[in-house]
Design an enzyme around this catalytic site. Structure first.
Site, PDB file in Angstrom:
ATOM      1  N   GLY A 249       0.816  -1.214   0.000  1.00 60.71           N
ATOM      2  CA  GLY A 249       0.000   0.000   0.000  1.00 60.71           C
ATOM      3  C   GLY A 249       0.846   1.258   0.000  1.00 60.71           C
ATOM      4  CG  ASP A 250       3.346   1.863   3.200  1.00 60.54           C
ATOM      5  OD1 ASP A 250       2.260   2.384   3.518  1.00 60.54           O
ATOM      6  OD2 ASP A 250       3.978   1.089   3.951  1.00 60.54           O
TER       7      ASP A 250
END
Length: 304
Positions: A249-250
Site C-alpha cells: 500500500g505504501d
C-alpha cells in the site's frame, strides 16, 4: 520537494519459518531487519525511482540510530527529531506463507518534540510541495496532529493522507489532495459493511464531500478504484506470485506521488501506483523501478 512524515517508525524484523509451533522453541530459516514505517516506505520507493524526498519523523535510542544510519546509507535525506525513548521494533512473521504481525509499543513523544517538527514544517514547506502523512498516531500525541499540520502549511501543498480512526476523520475535514483507504477502513469510518463496488464508490464520493479531492480505494487482490473530481476508474492487479503484502500500500502511494512529481495525468499516476504496489507484493522488499516498469505494460484501467 516531497516530504514524508512517519510519526511512529519502527525496525521491522522479518522472520520466516517453515513450521512455527506455538509454545515450542522455533528457529527461523531466514531473518532480516529493515527501517519500517509507512512514510519511510514511501520515501524508499521514491528513491528506487530516482526521486528525492525528505523523511521526517521521531526516533530514539539504538533502534532509532539503526533506522537513521540505514536510510542515510541508502542515500535518503532524513530530518528526524530525537526522542528520549527507544524506537519500537515490529515483528513480521511468515509461517509457511501465513503472515502475522506483532506491533511494538510506541515510545513517548513530548511536546517539545512536536514543536520541533512544526518549526521545521513552517520554515521549509512551500507552495507546490507534496507531503505524505502516513501511518498511525502514537498515543502520546493528539489525534488532531495531522489536521494541525495541514492548517500550519501552505494551502497548495498536496497532502496525501494514509491513516485511520480519529486522526483520519479530523484531518480529512481540513481538505487533502488524496486519501487511500481500503475496504475495511471505509467500513470502519462509516460503521457499515459495504462489499459491492457500487457501495464503496458511493462511500468514496461521501469522503470527497468531507474533504478529499481524490479517493483511491484499495481492494487488495481484487484491485482498486480511483475517484477523481469528475471521473471514476477501476483496475485489477497484474498477474504475479505473492511474496509479501508488506509495504504494498505504501508503494502504491509512492508510485502515485512519483507520477504527481512528474506532472503526469492522474490516470497515469494511478497506473504507476498499481504497478508499484504490485511490484512490492511480488518482491522481497520494496519494488524497484525496473519491476514497476515491467508490470506497467500489463496495467489497463477502466473508466466507470
Amino acid at each position: 520537494m516531497i516530504y514524508t512524515l512517519t510519526l511512529n517508525p519502527a525496525i521491522d524484523y522479518f522472520l520466516t519459518f517453515q513450521n512455527f509451533v506455538e509454545g515450542n522453541l522455533n528457529t527461523p530459516k531466514e531473518t532480516y531487519k529493515l527501517p519500517g514505517g509507512k512514510g519511510i516506505n514511501v520515501s524508499k520507493v521514491l528513491k528506487n525511482f530516482n526521486t528525492n524526498s525528505v523523511c521526517l519523523g521521531f526516533i530514539g535510542g539504538f533502534t532509532g540510530d539503526f533506522i537513521e544510519s540505514s536510510l542515510e546509507n541508502d542515500d535518503l535525506e532524513t530530518q528526524f527529531f530525537k526522542i528520549k525513548e527507544d524506537t519500537r521494533i515490529n515483528l513480521k512473521i511468515n509461517n509457511n506463507g501465513l503472515e502475522t504481525e506483532v506491533a511494538g509499543t510506541s515510545p513517548a513523544i513530548l511536546k517539545e518534540n512536536i514543536e520541533e517538527l512544526f518549526v521545521f514544517l513552517k520554515n521549509n514547506l512551500k507552495s507546490g510541495d507534496i507531503l505524505a502523512l502516513s501511518g498511525s498516531v502514537p498515543s502520546s500525541i493528539s489525534s488532531s496532529i495531522y489536521a494541525d499540520i495541514i492548517e500550519a502549511i501552505p494551502k497548495d501543498v498536496k497532502v496525501i493522507l494514509d491513516t485511520r480512526g480519529d486522526a483520519f476523520e479530523v484531518a480529512l475535514k481540513k481538505g487533502v489532495f488524496l486519501i487511500k483507504p481500503n475496504k475495511d477502513e471505509i467500513n470502519e469510518f462509516f460503521k457499515s459493511n459495504f462489499s459491492k463496488n457500487e457501495e464503496l464508490i458511493e462511500a468514496g464520493k461521501k469522503l470527497q464531500t468531507i474533504g478529499a479531492e481524490n479517493v483511491l480505494i484499495s481492494l487488495g487482490a481484487k484491485g482498486s478504484i480511483l475517484i477523481t473530481k469528475d471521473e471514476i476508474f477501476s483496475c485489477g492487479v497484474p498477474k504475479g506470485e505473492l511474496i509479501s503484502s508488506n509495504g504494498s500500500g505504501d508503494s502504491m502511494i509512492g508510485g502515485f506521488i512519483y507520477g504527481l512529481n512528474q506532472n503526469l495525468p492522474l490516470t497515469k499516476c494511478y497506473e504507476i501506483g498499481i504497478a508499484s504496489g504490485s511490484g512490492t507484493a511480488f518482491s522481497k522488499g520494496l519494488t524497484t523501478f525496473e519491476t514497476m516498469k515491467n508490470l506497467l505494460k500489463d496495467i489497463k484501467i477502466n473508466k466507470l
